[in-house]
Design an enzyme around this catalytic site. Sequence first.
Site, PDB file in Angstrom:
ATOM      1  N   ASP A 318     -36.655  -0.215  14.049  1.00 34.46           N
ATOM      2  CA  ASP A 318     -37.457  -0.527  12.874  1.00 34.46           C
ATOM      3  C   ASP A 318     -36.970  -1.874  12.347  1.00 34.46           C
ATOM      4  O   ASP A 318     -35.871  -2.311  12.686  1.00 34.46           O
ATOM      5  CB  ASP A 318     -37.271   0.572  11.824  1.00 34.46           C
ATOM      6  CG  ASP A 318     -38.285   0.461  10.694  1.00 34.46           C
ATOM      7  OD1 ASP A 318     -39.262  -0.295  10.866  1.00 34.46           O
ATOM      8  OD2 ASP A 318     -38.095   1.110   9.656  1.00 34.46           O
ATOM      9  N   ASP A 555     -34.079   4.505   9.711  1.00 29.96           N
ATOM     10  CA  ASP A 555     -33.369   4.881   8.486  1.00 29.96           C
ATOM     11  C   ASP A 555     -34.279   5.529   7.450  1.00 29.96           C
ATOM     12  O   ASP A 555     -33.827   5.856   6.354  1.00 29.96           O
ATOM     13  CB  ASP A 555     -32.676   3.664   7.880  1.00 29.96           C
ATOM     14  CG  ASP A 555     -33.682   2.626   7.365  1.00 29.96           C
ATOM     15  OD1 ASP A 555     -34.871   2.714   7.741  1.00 29.96           O
ATOM     16  OD2 ASP A 555     -33.278   1.738   6.600  1.00 29.96           O
TER      17      ASP A 555
END
Length: 821
Positions: A318, A555
Amino acid sequence: MKIFDRKPKDERSQINLARYTPDYKEGLTEKQVLERVNAQATNKTIDTSFKTNKQIYFQNIFTYFNLIFIVLAVLLCLVGSYKNLTFLPVIIANTGIAIYQEIRSKKILDNLNVLNSAKVTVVRNGTESKIDLEDLVLDDVVLLETGQQIPADGIVLSGKLQVNEALLTGEADEITKEVDDYLMSGSFIVSGSAYVRLDKVGYDSYISQLTAKAKKMGEGEQSEMIASLNKLIKWVGIIIIPLGITLFSQSYFFNGDTIKESVVAMEAALIGMIPEGLYLLTTIALAMSAARLAKQRVLLHDMKSIETLARVNVLCVDKTGTITENQMSVQKLLIATNDQARQKADRIEELISDYAKMMANDNATMEAIKEAFPHGSDKEVLAMLPFSSVQKFSSVTFSDGVYVLGAPEMVLRDHFLTYKNEFSHYTSQGYRVLVFGSYQGKLEKAVLEEEVIPLAYLLIANPIRKEAPATFAYFEEQGVAIKVISGDNPQTVSSVALQAGIANADKYIDASQLAEEDYLEAVEKYTVFGRVKPEQKMAFVQLLKQQNTVTMTGDGVNDILAMKEADCSIAMASGNEATIQAAQVALLDSDFSRMPEIVAEGRKVVNNIERSASLFLVKNIFSFLLSIFSVLFALTYPLEPSQITLISLFTIGLPSFLLALEENKQRIKGKFIFNVMEKAIPGGLTDMTVVGMLVIGGVILNLNKTDVSTASTMLLIAVGFLVLYKICQPLNQFRGRIILFCAGGIVFSVVFLHTLFSISAISPVSILLLVILFFAADSIFRQYTHYIEKYSRLKNEQKKRTIGEWFKALFSVEIHNEKNE
């Protein structure tokens, strides 16, 4: 949806316990909590990735092969052959070392787990406090918020949540949970907050029931390496009993040997076939690897992940929290150019402040906005919709209208191109752009149907991690492809990825414009994917897995579905609690630069186990083939158990453990079992060939059993060092010292411990035969190695051949090589 039922098996059962329905502001009293604890109605989970101390002792002592060794030891004692019990100290030492290392590694991991265990806010005696998940009890009232994983089944008492149950149901849709709605443990909260009374905890919770069933269904799900070793050991365990009985019967009943000679010969064959140190070596290597990573604040939730990381060739990341720091900051506020924006220009900062004031402080974006716009008014709020990772916007309804904040494409929709020129050049500079606008209608659910008039554009930046360029350069050198999968604007993500040094980061695409049938082509063609929804992330990972070993880092809750689908998942500890719990590996200091070290650790373990396994299997292949040879030709097995112990100690066991300590960062290629067999078969066949010749020569020349036994031992030692030398290529100082040390051990044992290991002086004829076969062994070993490697290369061509064509291909290549030489 079916809940898995069970009948109460112990005193932890929640049936027959008095139930409480406390007010969400008060919770349970201390007396009620103590009652629950005494009744064991706590949230202690039944599932654990690592063993207890008791399990470690039990599983290392009470093994099938240890039972075999005890039986063999008893038989040797009964026939009075005490010197052949030399294998016992090795087995006891192996077991003791395994127990010690596993418990030591477990202690390190347990300490790390305790320090980083998930906490939850509980209401008791009218006050809120944070406690460990396992300390929750039945009917506790807990406060659950965005990013948390629901710890036990419960009922909403107050508040509102957006919940994703995909980990339980497979459905990626977000479900709204309001007062009196039921929550299932294992699902995670996308947005909102609520007070919840726990209805089922511990074993009785849905996730525990699901885990228990899944465990029974998936007990065979192991890493390729462990699965291969288990299969090998299983077959050895099946073969040795009937083969041992056959060898004894033949020696005693047909060859006329004494009971003692028959037992000794049979046991030598069986001990040679048992890979007693191989599984031990693997267990210790994995445990020590987990402990080494733990010291670097890398927590493993799954031991399988060590091997998976060693084989990874696609890394999905990401943007936020991985390439960039997890912290964000609002760099600039741009007022839109339309009439409504100009009319409200002097109030826009106050509007954004009031808007942010109503939003939960549950993600880095909102934290940055609240910090940049802290001065609001006491404007009355009529309604609010929290941010959704699917819809990618949130909204607040004030008395003067409805305001939304979100991604430009999702908020402006059909009018995106109308306003694009006002902010598009900022996305190319790496800024994340959010639109703050006025919704031209009423908004009761998270679906925009009317137009949104943009009032302002918020330019948000994440600083790129300092270590990111070096980390991505490492992966490029190692041939690991990087795929950046983000919910942000694709041009913004591409710009950030280019700054971080990710190869081909200029190849980007907007995933919101992709049809499902185009996914496969897209994942092959593009490096950067923007505006990706959680279920799309999962689909991309599924497609990449078809041809690759895929690791997913993340996350946020929007990463969880993809992380669960990946071969290995890695979470940043700075992210959400649910993400950390869902991942197989957690970076507790959120340091992405640890990734090369983690991959290198995995490669070290797998490469070294693969190399050492080859040494073990040489002995096993030889012993099996020689046993079959002895049965077919009605011969007595020529070796004694003590001699097998000497050979194993200095050509297999000791070098294996020493080599396992060496750094080895080579990329893993091919299947574990095939790689191991390719290295082991030439040595095993060479052993069988030269010892077989020696045994036949002994019969022809009428040599006594002692001469044949000692000469066979010397030959096996010689071939063992040939194999060790081959496996140690390219030779370096460390490997050279291992070979010299082991050779010194052999010389010492032969000179000073020859009685213990049944090494005796042999006749001149035996010495001559030994010398001839010794020099022949090197040539035979080279030829076998050549053919096995040639076979492996031909096999990798994936061309179908008949048996005749296989022989022709091998032979013709050989002739060609000889002509070239």
